[in-house]
Structure formats: C-alpha cells, structure tokens
Design a protein around this motif. Structure first.
Motif, PDB file in Angstrom:
ATOM      1  N   THR A  12      40.868  39.995  33.841  1.00 33.22           N
ATOM      2  CA  THR A  12      39.863  40.161  34.889  1.00 33.22           C
ATOM      3  C   THR A  12      38.458  40.076  34.312  1.00 33.22           C
ATOM      4  N   ARG A  31      39.246  39.113  41.710  1.00 32.38           N
ATOM      5  CA  ARG A  31      40.436  39.805  42.210  1.00 32.38           C
ATOM      6  C   ARG A  31      40.244  40.083  43.688  1.00 32.38           C
ATOM      7  N   GLY A  32      41.312  40.490  44.317  1.00 31.28           N
ATOM      8  CA  GLY A  32      41.274  40.739  45.750  1.00 31.28           C
ATOM      9  C   GLY A  32      40.588  42.046  46.098  1.00 31.28           C
ATOM     10  N   VAL A  33      40.704  42.392  47.339  1.00 36.00           N
ATOM     11  CA  VAL A  33      40.049  43.597  47.846  1.00 36.00           C
ATOM     12  C   VAL A  33      41.064  44.705  48.135  1.00 36.00           C
ATOM     13  N   THR A  34      42.224  44.626  47.510  1.00 37.99           N
ATOM     14  CA  THR A  34      43.281  45.592  47.781  1.00 37.99           C
ATOM     15  C   THR A  34      42.827  47.020  47.543  1.00 37.99           C
ATOM     16  N   ARG A  35      42.185  47.274  46.405  1.00 42.78           N
ATOM     17  CA  ARG A  35      41.759  48.638  46.089  1.00 42.78           C
ATOM     18  C   ARG A  35      40.716  49.107  47.098  1.00 42.78           C
ATOM     19  N   GLU A  37      40.356  48.086  50.193  1.00 42.42           N
ATOM     20  CA  GLU A  37      41.034  48.324  51.473  1.00 42.42           C
ATOM     21  C   GLU A  37      41.838  49.621  51.441  1.00 42.42           C
ATOM     22  N   MET A  38      42.474  49.919  50.307  1.00 47.88           N
ATOM     23  CA  MET A  38      43.214  51.176  50.188  1.00 47.88           C
ATOM     24  C   MET A  38      42.259  52.360  50.358  1.00 47.88           C
ATOM     25  N   ARG A  40      39.413  52.358  51.978  1.00 48.39           N
ATOM     26  CA  ARG A  40      38.978  52.389  53.387  1.00 48.39           C
ATOM     27  C   ARG A  40      40.020  53.063  54.272  1.00 48.39           C
ATOM     28  N   GLY A  67      42.509  52.895  39.728  1.00 45.69           N
ATOM     29  CA  GLY A  67      42.696  51.520  39.300  1.00 45.69           C
ATOM     30  C   GLY A  67      42.720  51.421  37.786  1.00 45.69           C
TER      31      GLY A  67
END
Length: 107
Positions: A12, A31-35, A37-38, A40, A67
């Motif tokens: 990364t 990287r994505g926005v998974t963390r 969104e979690m 949120r 993370g």
C-alpha cells in the motif's frame, strides 16, 4: 506482526508513494473505502447526537485506530501482544467517541 499484514502495508505504501507526484485527479486509488465505511456504519447511531461535521471528524479519527497501520503501531512500535494491541485500539476508539459526545454534552 503477521507477515501478511506487513506485506499489505508495504504494498500500500509503495503504491501511495509511487503516485505522490501524480495530480490527485489522475491517481489510482491505493485501497478501497472498506475501513471508512465500517466506521460510518459503527458510528451511525451518533447521527442524532453529533452534527454532520463533528460526526465526519469522528469517523476520520476512529479510522486511525484500527486497521493494519494501528496494528503495526501497537505491535511493532509499542511491543504489545495481540490481545493488548486489540484492547488498546478498542480503548482508543471508545475514548474518541466519548470525547466527541462530551464536546456537545459537557458534563
């Protein structure tokens, strides 16, 4: 720290630093926005307590304490075992939530 987590972090960072001179609009997401969104979803119940601006600031702050980066900090830098690292990250997230709520509801 598990080698897989260290490898993810290194990859990364390599991708991020490889694009540092590229205009932001042209960068490929690292990287994505998974963390995000979690965080949120987890903090959504505070929508009625915090203003949108304060909630977004809290979400951004909480993302810092979980993370792979937080794992590196707690395990490698602080020398914590996995259980202590997890508890420390959880404590930090709870402290941030309490601080955000206290700003709007002083004791």
């Amino acid at each position: 720290m598990p080698a897989a987590a260290a490898g993810v972090l290194r990859a990364t960072l390599d991708r991020w630093f490889g694009q540092v001179d590229v205009p932001e609009a042209e960068r490929v997401p690292v990287r994505g926005v998974t963390r995000l969104e979690m965080a949120r979803v987890a903090l959504a119940p505070l929508r009625d307590t915090l203003s949108a601006e304060r909630l977004e600031r809290l979400i951004n702050a909480v993302v810092l304490v979980f993370g792979v980066e937080a794992l590196v900090s707690t395990r490698d830098t602080c020398g914590l075992d996995p259980e202590a690292a997890t508890e420390t990250m959880s404590w930090a997230a709870r402290a941030l939530v309490r601080a955000a709520v206290a700003e709007v509801r002083p004791e």
